[in-house]
Design a protein around this motif. Structure first.
Motif, PDB file in Angstrom:
ATOM      1  N   SER A   1    -144.328  -9.845 -35.297  1.00 29.95           N
ATOM      2  CA  SER A   1    -143.293  -8.797 -36.087  1.00 29.95           C
ATOM      3  C   SER A   1    -144.055  -7.840 -36.957  1.00 29.95           C
ATOM      4  O   SER A   1    -143.566  -6.906 -37.097  1.00 29.95           O
ATOM      5  CB  SER A   1    -142.236  -9.711 -36.580  1.00 29.95           C
ATOM      6  OG  SER A   1    -141.553 -10.585 -35.883  1.00 29.95           O
TER       7      SER A   1
ATOM      8  N   THR B   1    -130.719  -6.967 -39.986  1.00 27.31           N
ATOM      9  CA  THR B   1    -131.302  -7.745 -39.095  1.00 27.31           C
ATOM     10  C   THR B   1    -131.597  -9.394 -39.710  1.00 27.31           C
ATOM     11  O   THR B   1    -131.392 -10.300 -39.305  1.00 27.31           O
ATOM     12  CB  THR B   1    -132.599  -7.197 -38.318  1.00 27.31           C
ATOM     13  OG1 THR B   1    -132.213  -6.326 -37.572  1.00 27.31           O
ATOM     14  CG2 THR B   1    -133.275  -8.326 -37.671  1.00 27.31           C
TER      15      THR B   1
ATOM     16  N   ALA C   1    -130.114 -12.989 -38.874  1.00 34.40           N
ATOM     17  CA  ALA C   1    -130.985 -14.193 -38.744  1.00 34.40           C
ATOM     18  C   ALA C   1    -130.754 -15.284 -39.739  1.00 34.40           C
ATOM     19  O   ALA C   1    -130.860 -16.242 -39.298  1.00 34.40           O
ATOM     20  CB  ALA C   1    -132.585 -13.439 -38.900  1.00 34.40           C
ATOM     21  N   TYR C   2    -130.798 -14.891 -41.114  1.00 33.30           N
ATOM     22  CA  TYR C   2    -130.260 -15.853 -41.899  1.00 33.30           C
ATOM     23  C   TYR C   2    -129.185 -16.876 -41.563  1.00 33.30           C
ATOM     24  O   TYR C   2    -129.140 -18.107 -41.496  1.00 33.30           O
ATOM     25  CB  TYR C   2    -130.232 -15.433 -43.230  1.00 33.30           C
ATOM     26  CG  TYR C   2    -131.257 -15.283 -43.992  1.00 33.30           C
ATOM     27  CD1 TYR C   2    -132.318 -16.337 -44.402  1.00 33.30           C
ATOM     28  CD2 TYR C   2    -131.436 -13.959 -45.092  1.00 33.30           C
ATOM     29  CE1 TYR C   2    -133.302 -16.376 -45.262  1.00 33.30           C
ATOM     30  CE2 TYR C   2    -132.487 -13.858 -45.885  1.00 33.30           C
ATOM     31  CZ  TYR C   2    -133.475 -14.942 -45.998  1.00 33.30           C
ATOM     32  OH  TYR C   2    -134.619 -15.025 -46.687  1.00 33.30           O
TER      33      TYR C   2
ATOM     34  N   GLY D   1    -129.707 -18.860 -38.310  1.00 39.01           N
ATOM     35  CA  GLY D   1    -130.691 -19.950 -38.562  1.00 39.01           C
ATOM     36  C   GLY D   1    -130.128 -21.134 -39.482  1.00 39.01           C
ATOM     37  O   GLY D   1    -130.283 -22.350 -39.325  1.00 39.01           O
TER      38      GLY D   1
ATOM     39  N   PRO E   1    -134.519 -17.699 -37.146  1.00 38.65           N
ATOM     40  CA  PRO E   1    -134.631 -16.380 -37.641  1.00 38.65           C
ATOM     41  C   PRO E   1    -135.731 -15.552 -37.357  1.00 38.65           C
ATOM     42  O   PRO E   1    -135.769 -14.385 -37.189  1.00 38.65           O
ATOM     43  CB  PRO E   1    -134.517 -16.673 -39.201  1.00 38.65           C
ATOM     44  CG  PRO E   1    -133.915 -18.127 -39.272  1.00 38.65           C
ATOM     45  CD  PRO E   1    -134.339 -18.763 -38.187  1.00 38.65           C
TER      46      PRO E   1
ATOM     47  N   VAL F   1    -135.222 -14.071 -33.999  1.00 42.91           N
ATOM     48  CA  VAL F   1    -133.920 -13.027 -33.914  1.00 42.91           C
ATOM     49  C   VAL F   1    -134.602 -11.733 -34.676  1.00 42.91           C
ATOM     50  O   VAL F   1    -134.517 -10.761 -34.135  1.00 42.91           O
ATOM     51  CB  VAL F   1    -132.757 -13.503 -34.830  1.00 42.91           C
ATOM     52  CG1 VAL F   1    -131.894 -12.270 -34.983  1.00 42.91           C
ATOM     53  CG2 VAL F   1    -132.341 -14.658 -34.080  1.00 42.91           C
ATOM     54  N   ASN F   2    -135.508 -12.001 -35.777  1.00 41.36           N
ATOM     55  CA  ASN F   2    -136.144 -10.868 -36.289  1.00 41.36           C
ATOM     56  C   ASN F   2    -136.999 -10.186 -35.577  1.00 41.36           C
ATOM     57  O   ASN F   2    -137.157  -8.792 -35.486  1.00 41.36           O
ATOM     58  CB  ASN F   2    -136.665 -11.289 -37.552  1.00 41.36           C
ATOM     59  CG  ASN F   2    -136.087 -11.758 -38.861  1.00 41.36           C
ATOM     60  OD1 ASN F   2    -134.697 -10.894 -38.864  1.00 41.36           O
ATOM     61  ND2 ASN F   2    -136.467 -12.560 -39.543  1.00 41.36           N
TER      62      ASN F   2
END
Length: 479
Positions: free
Chosen positions: A129, A148, A152-153, A156, A180, A183-184
């Motif tokens: 990332s 985003t 994600a938070y 998760g 997360p 997802v990130n």
């Protein structure tokens, strides 16, 4: 100056939305998981989590901030850097998985043989990332970054809570961070529009070598400064003690998430365009510090003076071992708030070599105090020496920063501290006077609510009398 204000405002607004919502969600998840799992479970995971940032540093190689700072990179360079980091992170991920073998022997617990491999994908995704996220930061696309992060938070955290109720134990905590990360990565890669071109241009690394090398060296140094205490607590005091110590330390990082994590991600991308304009950078920075000190010093006093009520209300009596370390460490909250901003100034001034050198000296000081704290025999005494270390390194770091990077004096910062210190002291005396009345309140929430109203009510009055409230309101709502 007006352009800086516009860029800061735009960046901070979106960062604040994502960060504040994320902190609230993360805090709520932490409260639930802490009550479900207890100190020992957190201590077990904290032992292996301590190594994760170190391996992330080994994979990133200081490339992230270098991408933001450099004006020489092109699409082929970004593609090459992404490929290099991806390949390198796979190797580092495998090494991290194998790390479970020596860790299991060192701490005499075979659970780390599995935990290390379960955390390896988190490491790989985090490193993959770096380039997409740095491109978004460079373009100041803070909206995409923070929306985003919030999603994600939530995903998760929800997964972590559900699995904790189902009895997954420590594995619930792993899922809380692994999901997360996935997802990130997907979102950052999509929004960055990173082009994966054919071939690999090794010259991309040469373009950012000097900046990234010093940034990488500082990261390694800073890692040991920040994590040595956790490594030693787990070994010498046990997993439960590490859980309590880690919880107390985690609590004092939340203000960073609320305040500096909103400002710092915006600072370097904006100020990087003014790296030779010392006067402008100093003017902006002193305003940032003034705001953080107005908030941070009273907050430190509040957290310390009400540590028992806060810990027991949020996490319950099973976390009583975290009360005294939290009481001591929370007195450094204001230092952590302003110290977090130092890297952004050195980066924006293109002085990562100085950042690395000061980090080396700070780490030597920190190691000395942590060693004394460990020898003192328990986490309460360790917390005391760690707190003393923060005050010593604060004086050193800001003396160098102001003199070398901003061509000024630390006295300018000390002057900014006077009013917040006076206001915090008066607010503390107000709560102390209430406690001397010895009114018995059996409901812990009601007691915490009363002392909070007294403390922050006096703090607000102090801000009004000293006219600091006008500055705060301008920062929050105008500038």
């Amino acid at each position: 100056m007006q352009e800086i204000k516009r860029q800061f405002k735009q960046g901070v607004v979106y960062t604040a939305i994502g960060q504040y919502a994320g902190v609230i969600a993360n805090f709520a998840v932490t409260i639930v998981l802490s009550r479900l799992l207890g100190p020992k479970t957190y201590g077990v995971l904290n032992i292996i989590l301590v190594f994760l940032p170190f391996f992330q540093l080994l994979s990133e190689l200081g490339i992230g901030p270098a991408i933001v700072q450099s004006h020489e990179l092109n699409d082929r360079d970004y593609s090459s850097l992404f490929k290099i980091l991806t390949f390198w992170s796979l190797i580092i991920g495998a090494v991290f998985g194998l790390l479970g073998i020596p860790v299991s022997y060192f701490y005499n617990d075979k659970i780390y043989l599995l935990l290390s491999w379960m955390l390896a994908p988190n490491l790989i995704l985090s490193m993959m990332s770096v380039v997409p996220l740095s491109l978004l930061q460079k373009r100041q696309e803070f909206k995409h970054i923070n929306i985003t992060g919030l999603l994600a938070y939530l995903i998760g955290g929800t997964t972590g809570i559900v699995t904790a109720f189902l009895g997954f134990g420590v594995y619930s905590l792993i899922l809380t961070s692994l999901i997360p990360a996935f997802v990130n990565f997907i979102a950052y890669f999509h929004f960055s529009k990173l082009k994966i071109l054919k071939g690999l241009d090794k010259r991309a690394l040469k373009k950012i070598r000097d900046f990234s090398t010093y940034q990488f060296e500082f990261g390694i140094i800073n890692y040991f400064s920040r994590n040595l205490d956790n490594l030693l607590v787990g070994k010498f005091f046990g997993q439960t003690a590490l859980g309590n110590y880690g919880k107390s330390y985690q609590m004092i990082t939340y203000p960073n998430n609320i305040f500096t994590n909103v400002i710092v991600p915006v600072m370097q991308p904006v100020l990087a365009n003014y790296q030779e304009d010392v006067a402008t950078i100093k003017k902006v920075y002193l305003k940032v510090l003034r705001f953080l000190l107005i908030v941070g010093i009273p907050l430190s006093v509040y957290l310390s003076s009400n540590s028992e009520l806060i810990i027991r209300f949020l996490f319950g009596h099973k976390w009583d071992g975290a009360i005294i370390p939290f009481q001591i460490l929370s007195l450094t909250t204001w230092i952590q708030l302003i110290t977090t901003t130092i890297g952004g100034i050195y980066q924006s001034r293109n002085m990562t070599k100085t950042l690395m050198k000061t980090g080396l000296i700070s780490t030597a000081i920190t190691i000395s105090f942590i060693t004394i704290g460990i020898l003192a025999g328990n986490i309460d005494r360790l917390a005391l020496f760690v707190a003393i270390n923060f005050y010593v390194t604060f004086a050193f770091n800001f003396y160098v920063l102001m003199k070398v990077a901003l061509k000024s004096s630390i006295l300018q910062i000390l002057k900014l501290m006077i009013k917040p210190l006076i206001i915090a002291a008066v607010a503390f005396l107000g709560v102390l006077a209430w406690n001397l009345l010895n009114i018995q309140i059996t409901n812990i929430f009601l007691e915490l609510l009363i002392v909070s109203i007294i403390f922050w009510g006096i703090d607000l009055i102090g801000l009004i009398i000293t006219k600091e409230i006008n500055f705060v309101l301008n920062i929050v709502f105008k500038k």
